[in-house]
Write a protein that holds these residues in place. Structure first.
Motif, PDB file in Angstrom:
ATOM      1  N   ALA A 160       0.830  -1.208   0.000  1.00 13.90           N
ATOM      2  CA  ALA A 160       0.000   0.000   0.000  1.00 13.90           C
ATOM      3  C   ALA A 160       0.864   1.257   0.000  1.00 13.90           C
ATOM      4  O   ALA A 160       0.541   2.249  -0.669  1.00 13.90           O
ATOM      5  CB  ALA A 160      -0.927  -0.005   1.216  1.00 13.90           C
ATOM      6  N   GLU A 161       1.984   1.219   0.734  1.00 13.48           N
ATOM      7  CA  GLU A 161       2.892   2.362   0.758  1.00 13.48           C
ATOM      8  C   GLU A 161       3.531   2.582  -0.609  1.00 13.48           C
ATOM      9  O   GLU A 161       3.671   3.725  -1.069  1.00 13.48           O
ATOM     10  CB  GLU A 161       3.972   2.134   1.816  1.00 13.48           C
ATOM     11  CG  GLU A 161       4.997   3.255   1.918  1.00 13.48           C
ATOM     12  CD  GLU A 161       4.408   4.567   2.390  1.00 13.48           C
ATOM     13  OE1 GLU A 161       5.030   5.617   2.142  1.00 13.48           O
ATOM     14  OE2 GLU A 161       3.319   4.542   3.002  1.00 13.48           O
ATOM     15  N   SER A 164       0.939   4.112  -2.817  1.00 14.15           N
ATOM     16  CA  SER A 164       0.724   5.507  -2.446  1.00 14.15           C
ATOM     17  C   SER A 164       1.852   6.391  -2.972  1.00 14.15           C
ATOM     18  O   SER A 164       1.605   7.495  -3.481  1.00 14.15           O
ATOM     19  CB  SER A 164       0.624   5.624  -0.922  1.00 14.15           C
ATOM     20  OG  SER A 164       0.491   6.970  -0.521  1.00 14.15           O
ATOM     21  N   ARG A 165       3.082   5.911  -2.865  1.00 15.02           N
ATOM     22  CA  ARG A 165       4.211   6.694  -3.377  1.00 15.02           C
ATOM     23  C   ARG A 165       4.136   6.848  -4.885  1.00 15.02           C
ATOM     24  O   ARG A 165       4.418   7.927  -5.427  1.00 15.02           O
ATOM     25  CB  ARG A 165       5.525   6.013  -2.990  1.00 15.02           C
ATOM     26  CG  ARG A 165       5.863   6.102  -1.506  1.00 15.02           C
ATOM     27  CD  ARG A 165       7.218   5.476  -1.224  1.00 15.02           C
ATOM     28  NE  ARG A 165       7.551   5.532   0.190  1.00 15.02           N
ATOM     29  CZ  ARG A 165       8.683   5.058   0.696  1.00 15.02           C
ATOM     30  NH1 ARG A 165       9.581   4.484  -0.102  1.00 15.02           N
ATOM     31  NH2 ARG A 165       8.919   5.146   1.994  1.00 15.02           N
ATOM     32  N   HIS A 168       1.546   9.387  -5.659  1.00 15.35           N
ATOM     33  CA  HIS A 168       2.041  10.723  -5.305  1.00 15.35           C
ATOM     34  C   HIS A 168       3.032  11.233  -6.347  1.00 15.35           C
ATOM     35  O   HIS A 168       2.975  12.405  -6.753  1.00 15.35           O
ATOM     36  CB  HIS A 168       2.705  10.675  -3.931  1.00 15.35           C
ATOM     37  CG  HIS A 168       3.291  11.986  -3.498  1.00 15.35           C
ATOM     38  ND1 HIS A 168       2.522  13.054  -3.094  1.00 15.35           N
ATOM     39  CD2 HIS A 168       4.588  12.412  -3.430  1.00 15.35           C
ATOM     40  CE1 HIS A 168       3.305  14.077  -2.787  1.00 15.35           C
ATOM     41  NE2 HIS A 168       4.560  13.716  -2.985  1.00 15.35           N
TER      42      HIS A 168
END
Length: 246
Positions: A160-161, A164-165, A168
């Motif tokens: 998930a990280e 997300s990155r 972004h």
């Protein structure tokens, strides 16, 4: 910090997950089933129905993780109190793993503590001579389910990280592109303004001079108008060049 996280949606859920969860449910049921045939005090049919009631909700464990865990834990506890041959321990471990793998740490810790206390209580209060060994074994199984759940939760959080990155960075790239495009438009606008303003100023001055010179020297006026024409063509060429470069 929230206590609950919504599970997967049942509608549109990949069929592979339904098959996997169905297989896990049947395996847990199959592991628990043989024990009921060693019971001489109760009929087999009610015991099998109790096992079905304990394990069937596991099919929805990833859709409703916490409710399924609560049902399986309570049903398994009630069933083993009624008939100590109705053992739903594997089903409880599967439900515990799902909670640890999908829910916040508070909920996972509470579920783990609940199962651990129940397992130790069942082992230490039994009439078996190997109560200590049983307690260690059950505690180890609870730890194994919890450890696997933590590993799965950590992997989910890591993925998930990464997602997300990536999102972004994509948004930042789009914003930088938009800013660059806006800056380029401003530059073109300024250059066009300078080019047009300069040439128009020259053309106006030459036109005024041509008008003044025509009365006394028509040839001089014609020459000035040619310069005006050349200035206009130069302005048009500069504008086309600027727009073509953009």
């Amino acid at each position: 910090m929230t206590w609950l996280v919504r599970g997967e949606r049942s509608v549109g859920r990949p069929w592979r997950r339904w098959i996997f969860d169905g297989t896990a449910t049947m395996v847990a049921f199959a592991v628990a089933s043989p024990y009921v045939f060693y019971d001489d005090r109760h009929n087999v049919a009610p015991a099998m129905i109790a096992l079905v009631a304990v394990h069937a909700p596991l099919l929805l464990r990833r859709v409703y993780p916490v409710p399924v865990f609560a049902w399986v834990f309570v049903a398994a506890s009630a069933a083993v109190l009624w008939n100590d041959h109705v053992i739903g321990g594997l089903g409880v471990l599967v439900a515990l793993y799902t909670v640890v793998a999908t829910q916040p740490r508070r909920t996972a810790s509470a579920a783990t503590a609940l199962v651990e206390v129940a397992a130790l209580s069942a082992a230490l209060t039994s009439s078996s001579e190997s109560r200590t060994v049983d307690a260690l074994l059950l505690s180890g199984l609870v730890g194994l389910a919890t450890g696997l759940g933590i590993h799965s939760w950590t992997r989910r959080a890591y993925l998930a990280e990464l997602i997300s990155r990536a999102v972004h960075l994509e948004i930042e790239r789009d914003q930088q592109g938009a800013l660059a495009a806006a800056a380029e438009r401003d530059r073109i606008s300024r250059e066009m303004h300078d080019i047009v303003a300069h040439h128009l100023t020259v053309m106006v001055a030459l036109s005024d001079g041509a008008a003044a010179a025509t009365a006394s020297s028509p040839e001089r006026g014609i020459e000035v108008m040619r310069v005006v024409s050349e200035t206009g063509r130069s302005a048009l060429a500069d504008t086309r060049r600027l727009l073509g470069a953009a």
